[in-house]
Design a protein around this motif. Structure first.
Motif, PDB file in Angstrom:
ATOM      1  N   ALA A 181       0.829  -1.208   0.000  1.00 53.79           N
ATOM      2  CA  ALA A 181       0.000   0.000   0.000  1.00 53.79           C
ATOM      3  C   ALA A 181       0.862   1.257   0.000  1.00 53.79           C
ATOM      4  CB  ALA A 181      -0.933  -0.003   1.216  1.00 53.79           C
ATOM      5  N   TYR A 182       1.940   1.227   0.774  1.00 60.41           N
ATOM      6  CA  TYR A 182       2.847   2.384   0.795  1.00 60.41           C
ATOM      7  C   TYR A 182       3.431   2.629  -0.595  1.00 60.41           C
ATOM      8  CZ  TYR A 182       6.857   5.341   1.782  1.00 60.41           C
ATOM      9  OH  TYR A 182       7.763   6.374   1.763  1.00 60.41           O
ATOM     10  N   GLY A 183       3.909   1.563  -1.242  1.00 63.73           N
ATOM     11  CA  GLY A 183       4.479   1.717  -2.570  1.00 63.73           C
ATOM     12  C   GLY A 183       3.471   2.205  -3.581  1.00 63.73           C
ATOM     13  N   ARG A 184       2.246   1.673  -3.526  1.00 64.45           N
ATOM     14  CA  ARG A 184       1.215   2.099  -4.466  1.00 64.45           C
ATOM     15  C   ARG A 184       0.866   3.560  -4.277  1.00 64.45           C
ATOM     16  NH1 ARG A 184      -0.841   1.909  -7.975  1.00 64.45           N
ATOM     17  NH2 ARG A 184      -2.907   1.016  -8.081  1.00 64.45           N
ATOM     18  N   TYR A 185       0.777   3.997  -3.008  1.00 65.58           N
ATOM     19  CA  TYR A 185       0.416   5.392  -2.763  1.00 65.58           C
ATOM     20  C   TYR A 185       1.509   6.342  -3.238  1.00 65.58           C
ATOM     21  CZ  TYR A 185      -2.066   9.240  -0.558  1.00 65.58           C
ATOM     22  OH  TYR A 185      -2.766  10.393  -0.338  1.00 65.58           O
ATOM     23  N   ARG A 186       2.738   5.865  -3.258  1.00 71.68           N
ATOM     24  CA  ARG A 186       3.836   6.686  -3.782  1.00 71.68           C
ATOM     25  C   ARG A 186       3.785   6.812  -5.299  1.00 71.68           C
ATOM     26  NH1 ARG A 186       8.548   7.413  -0.623  1.00 71.68           N
ATOM     27  NH2 ARG A 186       9.330   8.429  -2.506  1.00 71.68           N
ATOM     28  N   GLY A 187       2.823   6.161  -5.930  1.00 69.78           N
ATOM     29  CA  GLY A 187       2.668   6.279  -7.369  1.00 69.78           C
ATOM     30  C   GLY A 187       3.211   5.108  -8.154  1.00 69.78           C
ATOM     31  N   THR A 188       3.670   4.076  -7.454  1.00 66.57           N
ATOM     32  CA  THR A 188       4.216   2.898  -8.128  1.00 66.57           C
ATOM     33  C   THR A 188       3.082   2.058  -8.705  1.00 66.57           C
ATOM     34  OG1 THR A 188       6.000   2.866  -6.494  1.00 66.57           O
ATOM     35  CG2 THR A 188       5.706   0.890  -7.829  1.00 66.57           C
ATOM     36  N   ALA A 189       3.255   1.559  -9.913  1.00 63.45           N
ATOM     37  CA  ALA A 189       2.247   0.720 -10.545  1.00 63.45           C
ATOM     38  C   ALA A 189       2.061  -0.577  -9.766  1.00 63.45           C
ATOM     39  CB  ALA A 189       2.638   0.412 -11.988  1.00 63.45           C
TER      40      ALA A 189
ATOM     41  N   ASP B 196       6.755  -6.220  -7.159  1.00 65.17           N
ATOM     42  CA  ASP B 196       8.180  -6.555  -7.280  1.00 65.17           C
ATOM     43  C   ASP B 196       9.004  -5.945  -6.161  1.00 65.17           C
ATOM     44  OD1 ASP B 196       7.687  -8.015  -9.539  1.00 65.17           O
ATOM     45  OD2 ASP B 196       8.280  -6.439 -10.935  1.00 65.17           O
ATOM     46  N   LEU B 197       8.666  -4.710  -5.786  1.00 62.99           N
ATOM     47  CA  LEU B 197       9.420  -4.035  -4.737  1.00 62.99           C
ATOM     48  C   LEU B 197       9.256  -4.748  -3.394  1.00 62.99           C
ATOM     49  CD1 LEU B 197       8.693  -0.347  -5.736  1.00 62.99           C
ATOM     50  CD2 LEU B 197      10.948  -1.436  -5.691  1.00 62.99           C
ATOM     51  N   VAL B 198       8.037  -5.185  -3.087  1.00 64.01           N
ATOM     52  CA  VAL B 198       7.811  -5.909  -1.837  1.00 64.01           C
ATOM     53  C   VAL B 198       8.527  -7.257  -1.879  1.00 64.01           C
ATOM     54  CG1 VAL B 198       6.068  -6.999  -0.366  1.00 64.01           C
ATOM     55  CG2 VAL B 198       5.630  -4.748  -1.355  1.00 64.01           C
ATOM     56  N   GLN B 199       8.394  -7.962  -2.996  1.00 69.30           N
ATOM     57  CA  GLN B 199       9.072  -9.249  -3.136  1.00 69.30           C
ATOM     58  C   GLN B 199      10.574  -9.099  -2.953  1.00 69.30           C
ATOM     59  OE1 GLN B 199       7.923 -12.353  -3.776  1.00 69.30           O
ATOM     60  NE2 GLN B 199       5.921 -12.194  -4.761  1.00 69.30           N
ATOM     61  N   SER B 200      11.163  -8.120  -3.634  1.00 64.70           N
ATOM     62  CA  SER B 200      12.617  -7.953  -3.574  1.00 64.70           C
ATOM     63  C   SER B 200      13.072  -7.532  -2.185  1.00 64.70           C
ATOM     64  CB  SER B 200      13.080  -6.936  -4.626  1.00 64.70           C
ATOM     65  OG  SER B 200      12.533  -5.652  -4.384  1.00 64.70           O
ATOM     66  N   PHE B 201      12.253  -6.726  -1.497  1.00 69.30           N
ATOM     67  CA  PHE B 201      12.596  -6.313  -0.131  1.00 69.30           C
ATOM     68  C   PHE B 201      12.656  -7.520   0.802  1.00 69.30           C
ATOM     69  CE2 PHE B 201      10.952  -5.100   4.113  1.00 69.30           C
ATOM     70  CZ  PHE B 201      12.058  -4.375   4.556  1.00 69.30           C
TER      71      PHE B 201
ATOM     72  N   HIS C 197      14.266   2.817   2.618  1.00 65.47           N
ATOM     73  CA  HIS C 197      15.663   2.732   2.192  1.00 65.47           C
ATOM     74  C   HIS C 197      15.801   1.796   0.993  1.00 65.47           C
ATOM     75  CE1 HIS C 197      20.003   2.977   2.633  1.00 65.47           C
ATOM     76  NE2 HIS C 197      20.073   1.656   2.589  1.00 65.47           N
ATOM     77  N   HIS C 198      15.072   0.704   1.031  1.00 65.41           N
ATOM     78  CA  HIS C 198      15.096  -0.243  -0.093  1.00 65.41           C
ATOM     79  C   HIS C 198      14.558   0.418  -1.367  1.00 65.41           C
ATOM     80  CE1 HIS C 198      14.800  -4.036  -2.234  1.00 65.41           C
ATOM     81  NE2 HIS C 198      13.518  -3.781  -2.490  1.00 65.41           N
ATOM     82  N   LEU C 199      13.476   1.176  -1.248  1.00 64.33           N
ATOM     83  CA  LEU C 199      12.912   1.860  -2.416  1.00 64.33           C
ATOM     84  C   LEU C 199      13.905   2.853  -2.999  1.00 64.33           C
ATOM     85  CD1 LEU C 199       9.202   2.615  -1.413  1.00 64.33           C
ATOM     86  CD2 LEU C 199      10.143   0.636  -2.589  1.00 64.33           C
ATOM     87  N   LEU C 200      14.592   3.568  -2.114  1.00 69.99           N
ATOM     88  CA  LEU C 200      15.575   4.538  -2.590  1.00 69.99           C
ATOM     89  C   LEU C 200      16.666   3.850  -3.398  1.00 69.99           C
ATOM     90  CD1 LEU C 200      16.604   7.465  -2.569  1.00 69.99           C
ATOM     91  CD2 LEU C 200      17.806   6.934  -0.452  1.00 69.99           C
ATOM     92  N   ASN C 201      17.137   2.720  -2.901  1.00 67.05           N
ATOM     93  CA  ASN C 201      18.168   1.969  -3.628  1.00 67.05           C
ATOM     94  C   ASN C 201      17.650   1.478  -4.972  1.00 67.05           C
ATOM     95  OD1 ASN C 201      20.038   2.296  -1.597  1.00 67.05           O
ATOM     96  ND2 ASN C 201      19.552   0.353  -0.599  1.00 67.05           N
ATOM     97  N   GLU C 202      16.403   0.994  -4.991  1.00 70.58           N
ATOM     98  CA  GLU C 202      15.831   0.471  -6.221  1.00 70.58           C
ATOM     99  C   GLU C 202      15.582   1.570  -7.247  1.00 70.58           C
ATOM    100  OE1 GLU C 202      14.976  -2.853  -7.156  1.00 70.58           O
ATOM    101  OE2 GLU C 202      16.400  -3.177  -5.516  1.00 70.58           O
TER     102      GLU C 202
END
Length: 242
Positions: A47-55, A61-66, A97-102
């Motif tokens: 939900a956090y990633g989606r609200y940031r505008g991520t598809a 993928d971001l949650v899986q990779s984290f 932090h993970h999102l920033l790296n990605e």
């Protein structure tokens, strides 16, 4: 790894015990504890990633990779202290932090190419996000609200199992809409007629079920929170469930 939310405890729980076990790779309960945390926090992170505008697919993928590249590493949670704040706040900081790296490095592979995947059930994730969290003011609020939704779903399911074991599943299903709080559109009179009991008796049963639900909420929060912070966490949860 089964990533649906747990319906009952895997082992006796004291405060912060799930995080303690997850952070100790030598513990026989480490794998179960990590599994439980993954199941309970993947949707708030999504939900956090989606609200940031991520598809939708990219958020998956971001949650899986984290989880795979960081969270499931041995001793990732070792040394965490509950006095530094609730686990959900620590996890969100790590995910940021993970999102920033990605986002700051070029993708070396096409989405999902060669990557491991956790068996998370993504089918209803975006539908839930669209219906529940689009009105959130910030990504952080979307994350916290998703945490609250997930926790309430989990404890309601556990209460449902307890009621079923007592042969009272029908009573639970009738009262479920008002267990987290009163609703103006709910008629105790109509529900009492369907259950063939008095309205006053039904209201008393609802009161006892709410009390049990609060016990389960407190028990669940204690798994990832210091006892001194429990009341604050319960108040915070209530802000999203009113």
């Amino acid at each position: 790894m089964n990533t649906s939310c747990p319906q009952q405890d895997y082992f006796p729980t004291t405060h912060w015990s799930v995080v303690i076990n997850a952070g100790n790779s030598q513990s026989p309960r480490a794998e179960s504890a990590l599994d439980q945390l993954c199941r309970c926090y993947w949707y708030p992170l999504y939900a956090y990633g989606r609200y940031r505008g991520t598809a939708h697919a990219d958020a998956q993928d971001l949650v899986q990779s984290f989880f795979i590249s960081q969270f499931l590493k041995p001793n990732f949670l070792q040394g965490l202290d509950s006095k530094n704040g609730p686990f959900r706040a620590y996890l969100l900081a790590c995910f940021k932090h993970h999102l920033l790296n990605e986002w700051t490095r070029a993708r070396r592979q096409k989405r999902g190419g060669g990557a491991d995947h956790l068996p998370i059930d993504w089918v209803d994730a975006d539908k839930k996000f669209q219906s529940q969290l689009m009105a959130a003011a910030t990504p952080e609020q979307a994350y916290d609200q998703a945490w609250a939704v997930t926790l309430l779903e989990r404890v309601l399911a556990q209460l449902g199992q307890e009621m079923q074991a007592k042969g009272k599943r029908e009573l639970f299903e009738e009262l479920k809409p008002v267990l987290a709080g009163d609703r103006d559109d709910f008629s105790y009179r109509d529900a009492a007629k369907r259950l063939k009991q008095s309205e006053e008796a039904l209201r008393q049963r609802a009161k006892r079920m709410r009390e049990r639900l609060q016990e389960l909420i407190r028990h669940e929060i204690l798994k990832t929170c210091d006892p001194a912070q429990v009341e604050e966490e319960i108040r915070y949860l209530s802000a999203f469930s009113d």
